[in-house]
Design an enzyme around this catalytic site. Sequence first.
Site, mmCIF file in Angstrom:
data_model
loop_
_atom_site.group_PDB
_atom_site.id
_atom_site.type_symbol
_atom_site.label_atom_id
_atom_site.label_comp_id
_atom_site.label_asym_id
_atom_site.label_seq_id
_atom_site.Cartn_x
_atom_site.Cartn_y
_atom_site.Cartn_z
ATOM 1 N N ASP A 353 0.850 -1.176 0.000
ATOM 2 C CA ASP A 353 0.000 0.000 0.000
ATOM 3 C C ASP A 353 0.895 1.239 0.000
ATOM 4 O OD1 ASP A 353 0.774 -1.084 2.454
ATOM 5 O OD2 ASP A 353 -0.870 -0.212 3.550
ATOM 6 N N GLU A 553 13.304 1.047 5.601
ATOM 7 C CA GLU A 553 12.304 0.054 5.205
ATOM 8 C C GLU A 553 12.294 -0.196 3.708
ATOM 9 O OE1 GLU A 553 8.201 1.046 5.548
ATOM 10 O OE2 GLU A 553 8.474 3.129 4.956
#
Length: 599
Positions: A353, A553
Amino acid sequence: MMHPSQPKGLIVNLKPQGFTLFFLLLCFSLTTSSMVESDTYSDSGPVVPTTPLVTFLQHVQLTAFRSYPKKQSADPKSYIDLSLKHPYNLSTIESAFEDLTSESNDMLVPVEKFERFVKQYFDGAGEDMLHHEPVDFVSDPSGFLSNVENEKVRDWAREVHCLWRNLSCRVSDSVRESPGRHTLLPLPEPVIIPGSRFREVYYWDSYWVIKGLMTSQMFTTAKGLVTNLMSLVETYGYALNGARAYYTNRSQPPLLSSMVYEIYNVTKDEELVRKAIPVLLKEYEFWNSGKHKVVIRDASGYDHVLSRYYAMWNMPRPESSVFDEESASGFSNLIEKQRFHRDIATAAESGCDFTTRWMRDPPHFTTMATTSVVPVDLNVFLLKMELDIAFLMEITGDKKGSDRFVKASKAREKAFETVFWNEKAGQWQDYWLSSNGDETETWKAENQNTNVFASNFAPIWISSFNSDEKLVKKVVKALKNSGLIAPAGILSSLTDSGQQWDYPNGWAPQQEMIVTGLARSSSKEAKEMAEEIARRWIRSNYLVYKKSGTIHEKLKVTELGEYGGGGEYKPQTGFGWSNGVILAFLEEFGWPSHVSIEP
């Protein structure tokens, strides 16, 4: 995570103009959220209610974003992660909040007054997750990465290994004793969190964390992560996106069986396998029934049973309410708005997402239609689950059960060939449903998504595909010509949309799946490609770490030594699955003494 995982995505500019109407609409949606299931205007899908505390904290979040100047606005998730301060209860704080906002029709509260309210009545986000010193951590494990000959790389790998201590936490006793005061969910064992804003355990992140923990020889910690996820499946019927009350309406990519498989391969822990099998069967049923199940009929009249993501939610995600409601503000009626919110939540269930992969008309965010996509990678994970369960059942002596899942895996493999595979492109492609997915529909070639994504190559992760020499040759050629291979790894997509799962970003899970699959093949060219991609990824993470002092990340893979951006929140550090993939790659490929880690 997750993180992967986790609400990630669009950049939204919250402008002052029209904000009063925006907040009135959003407040209406919040106050009526408990009635959604019986509302005649709601869409036809399921909704799992959230808790009274989550609903109230959404109001707090909204007030914060209305009251603060735009440049001072905090991450909206930080308000939904607050917990009630003793001795106050929810009704007392609700009354105090009503007093706080009663003088303001537009929900504008002086910042100092709002901050005093938050400080008086709430403990800070993350304060109910306490540091835990892992019992199995050793700063330099025996035989750690013995095939990493370059001393500079070895020293850095030890630093990455030591990050597990920073990310190791346990849920506070208060969460178990007074669950209604927290959005954090109680868990039986300590956890490894992704890091930064992700203050809780995430589902699919945990697979790559465990890959790294195996290299770090932290087997007790790894088993604890699996135990926690199994407890969520036992409680809710599926592993949650993350261990928060606002994540109970969706799962994430199903990798629990793969976690058990990885741990068993190293530890030979049959007791863990026996405990896991009933839980995995429950999770398997979740993904292969109800709204998640779709049936595609091929030209021969054969029905292929596959799965899609489908969140049980049709309102703004609590952790990102202000963003979701603003994004939906252009829809003319409630049912359109609810469908859009479900597709956003469903994209969060996918872990990716957000990305143009889920949009009917990319890069326009309001064309998000995730529930209409039958994704290649979800069905890769479910094929892996079938193979894992068959393997684990055989270990326990359940030959009949094992045979049943081998048969199921063969059926899904056939679906990959018929529904997803595109011979001309030499890759697998997502399939767009023509209807709502509740009825069997006939396969059409034009329904394949011909855009190029890293996920198109995810099936190479599966042994039955990477052992097929002819297939591997086609896939290697397609990947080489795809434009996805960049200086620092594999791009998620070729579309620069501003979404974080698109160009120019690359993510650890996609690198690991594709690299591992290529490396497992017998093709020399595939093995060399795998090693080259892994070295690019490791080198770029090293350079980012040396510049910033942190692991990120995601990376900007179009340039060496740059971390990724885009989406609805600031780039996050820590970082669970990135650490895990770095360590797994170093164990798999080593690092020769004569090869520099510097560019």
